[in-house]
Design a protein around this motif. Structure first.
Motif, mmCIF file in Angstrom:
data_model
loop_
_atom_site.group_PDB
_atom_site.id
_atom_site.type_symbol
_atom_site.label_atom_id
_atom_site.label_comp_id
_atom_site.label_asym_id
_atom_site.label_seq_id
_atom_site.Cartn_x
_atom_site.Cartn_y
_atom_site.Cartn_z
ATOM 1 N N PHE A 74 4.787 1.837 -8.914
ATOM 2 C CA PHE A 74 3.711 1.474 -7.974
ATOM 3 C C PHE A 74 3.231 0.048 -8.273
ATOM 4 C CE2 PHE A 74 1.111 2.463 -11.613
ATOM 5 C CZ PHE A 74 -0.020 1.674 -11.443
ATOM 6 N N LEU A 75 3.308 -0.330 -9.565
ATOM 7 C CA LEU A 75 2.864 -1.651 -9.997
ATOM 8 C C LEU A 75 3.655 -2.749 -9.288
ATOM 9 C CD1 LEU A 75 0.881 -2.731 -12.228
ATOM 10 C CD2 LEU A 75 2.905 -2.969 -13.678
ATOM 11 N N TYR A 76 4.988 -2.618 -9.318
ATOM 12 C CA TYR A 76 5.837 -3.657 -8.729
ATOM 13 C C TYR A 76 5.795 -3.637 -7.209
ATOM 14 C CZ TYR A 76 7.719 -4.746 -13.293
ATOM 15 O OH TYR A 76 7.841 -5.147 -14.588
ATOM 16 N N ARG A 77 5.343 -2.496 -6.630
ATOM 17 C CA ARG A 77 5.292 -2.427 -5.165
ATOM 18 C C ARG A 77 3.940 -2.868 -4.622
ATOM 19 N NH1 ARG A 77 8.644 3.246 -5.185
ATOM 20 N NH2 ARG A 77 10.672 2.275 -5.476
ATOM 21 N N HIS A 78 3.013 -3.145 -5.505
ATOM 22 C CA HIS A 78 1.690 -3.610 -5.083
ATOM 23 C C HIS A 78 1.824 -5.003 -4.453
ATOM 24 C CE1 HIS A 78 -2.461 -5.032 -5.391
ATOM 25 N NE2 HIS A 78 -2.803 -3.750 -5.442
ATOM 26 N N PRO A 79 1.072 -5.259 -3.338
ATOM 27 C CA PRO A 79 1.197 -6.560 -2.647
ATOM 28 C C PRO A 79 1.004 -7.767 -3.562
ATOM 29 C CG PRO A 79 -0.140 -5.057 -1.354
ATOM 30 C CD PRO A 79 0.188 -4.336 -2.620
ATOM 31 N N VAL A 80 0.087 -7.654 -4.529
ATOM 32 C CA VAL A 80 -0.134 -8.782 -5.442
ATOM 33 C C VAL A 80 1.141 -9.068 -6.235
ATOM 34 C CG1 VAL A 80 -1.429 -9.567 -7.474
ATOM 35 C CG2 VAL A 80 -2.626 -8.427 -5.603
ATOM 36 N N PHE A 81 1.809 -7.990 -6.681
ATOM 37 C CA PHE A 81 3.052 -8.183 -7.434
ATOM 38 C C PHE A 81 4.167 -8.693 -6.544
ATOM 39 C CE2 PHE A 81 3.739 -6.970 -11.892
ATOM 40 C CZ PHE A 81 2.422 -6.801 -12.275
ATOM 41 N N ARG A 82 4.155 -8.282 -5.254
ATOM 42 C CA ARG A 82 5.200 -8.775 -4.343
ATOM 43 C C ARG A 82 5.060 -10.280 -4.143
ATOM 44 N NH1 ARG A 82 7.777 -4.425 -1.582
ATOM 45 N NH2 ARG A 82 9.312 -5.975 -0.956
ATOM 46 N N GLU B 55 6.307 -11.853 -7.231
ATOM 47 C CA GLU B 55 7.764 -11.818 -7.249
ATOM 48 C C GLU B 55 8.338 -13.070 -6.574
ATOM 49 O OE1 GLU B 55 9.055 -8.422 -5.051
ATOM 50 O OE2 GLU B 55 11.146 -8.627 -5.630
ATOM 51 N N ASP C 78 11.288 -1.740 -2.966
ATOM 52 C CA ASP C 78 11.087 -0.501 -2.218
ATOM 53 C C ASP C 78 12.259 0.466 -2.408
ATOM 54 O OD1 ASP C 78 8.597 -1.097 -1.090
ATOM 55 O OD2 ASP C 78 9.543 -2.383 0.409
#
Lengths: 140, 138
Positions: free
Chosen positions: A71-79, A82, B50
């Protein structure tokens, strides 16, 4: 005499100026800017690498543990992070080639500024399509 | 009268560890351009976070090629990056006590992260979990 003479009054004028105002009109040489960016992007990518080693270590603890963490990497801030990470990596790669050219090709030092512009061009040519694809994947 | 030939490029270390470090930076850097950009394109452009989950990783590490690819990248990227951090420490950390501390942290991090990264890539065995989950599911 080889000693440079400082025009009278110049020293005191500089000394009395503090903060960002002191740098007004200052244009950093290409070598300084590329060096600073190389160090900042390098340390940034290293920081992510250390985090990434920890998360990939958790793969060995099974699907529940690892998938819960994602969930961490899918959070908008992490995106967004990225995309910044990819920008840093691409710049570091392009500028690294410039460093190697200057180190092994004697005449490259004469074209230092042009090479820096080439680094920016290569960076943009790589980063813009990558960022467009990443943002498009985020939105769909 | 001929002027002495001056090397046009930048200074490089005269020898010893710093010269090895200097070559390592350049050789690992060139390899990492290929490894890391391939990795970015596969993991962040063709696939995204995703799609990537435990099954994706398990599937990928079913192939010895990708395990070798990932381990080589781990090894080179970690040492390249920490070597860069070492130069940054040399530049900014001046007092003797803090230098000892910073270099201790740096080398400890190198060992710890290399070990846990290698354990992750090399010892991963998906069958252990697939057997467990199918036993639970039935």
């Amino acid at each position: 005499m080889t000693t440079e003479t400082v025009p009278p009054g110049r020293d005191t004028a500089v000394a009395s100026t503090r903060g960002f105002v002191a740098y007004r009109g200052y244009r950093p040489p290409a070598g300084m800017l590329s060096w600073a960016l190389h160090r900042i992007t390098g340390l940034g990518v290293l920081l992510f690498l250390l985090l990434h080693i920890v998360d990939i270590f958790l793969v060995g603890y099974g699907p529940e543990t690892f998938n819960k963490l994602l969930f961490l990497y899918r959070h908008p801030v992490f995106r967004m992070g990225e995309i910044i990470l990819v920008a840093g990596l691409y710049y570091h790669a392009a500028n690294g080639v410039r460093i190697i050219l200057i180190d092994f090709w004697d005449r490259a030092a004469q074209y230092e500024r042009q090479l820096f512009y080439a680094v920016i061009a290569v960076f943009l040519a790589g980063f813009i399509p990558t960022a467009v694809l990443m943002v498009r994947a985020m939105l769909t | 009268m001929s002027a002495p030939r001056v090397r046009a490029g930048r200074e490089r270390p005269a020898g010893g560890f710093e010269l090895y470090s200097w070559y390592f930076f350049r050789i690992s850097g060139l390899l990492l351009i290929f490894l890391a950009i391939t990795h970015v394109v596969i993991m962040h452009v063709i696939n995204t976070v995703d799609e990537i989950d435990w099954n994706f990783v398990a599937d990928r590490w079913g192939s010895p090629f990708w395990r070798a690819f990932d381990w080589l990248m781990l090894f080179l990227a970690l040492l390249h990056g920490l070597n860069g951090a070492r130069l940054a420490i040399d530049d900014y950390v001046r007092s003797r006590g803090w230098r000892v501390f910073a270099h201790s942290v740096l080398w400890s991090a190198a060992v710890i992260f290399l070990v846990i990264g290698s354990i992750a890539v090399l010892t991963f065995n998906p069958e252990a979990f697939q057997a467990a989950s199918s036993a639970m599911g039935s």
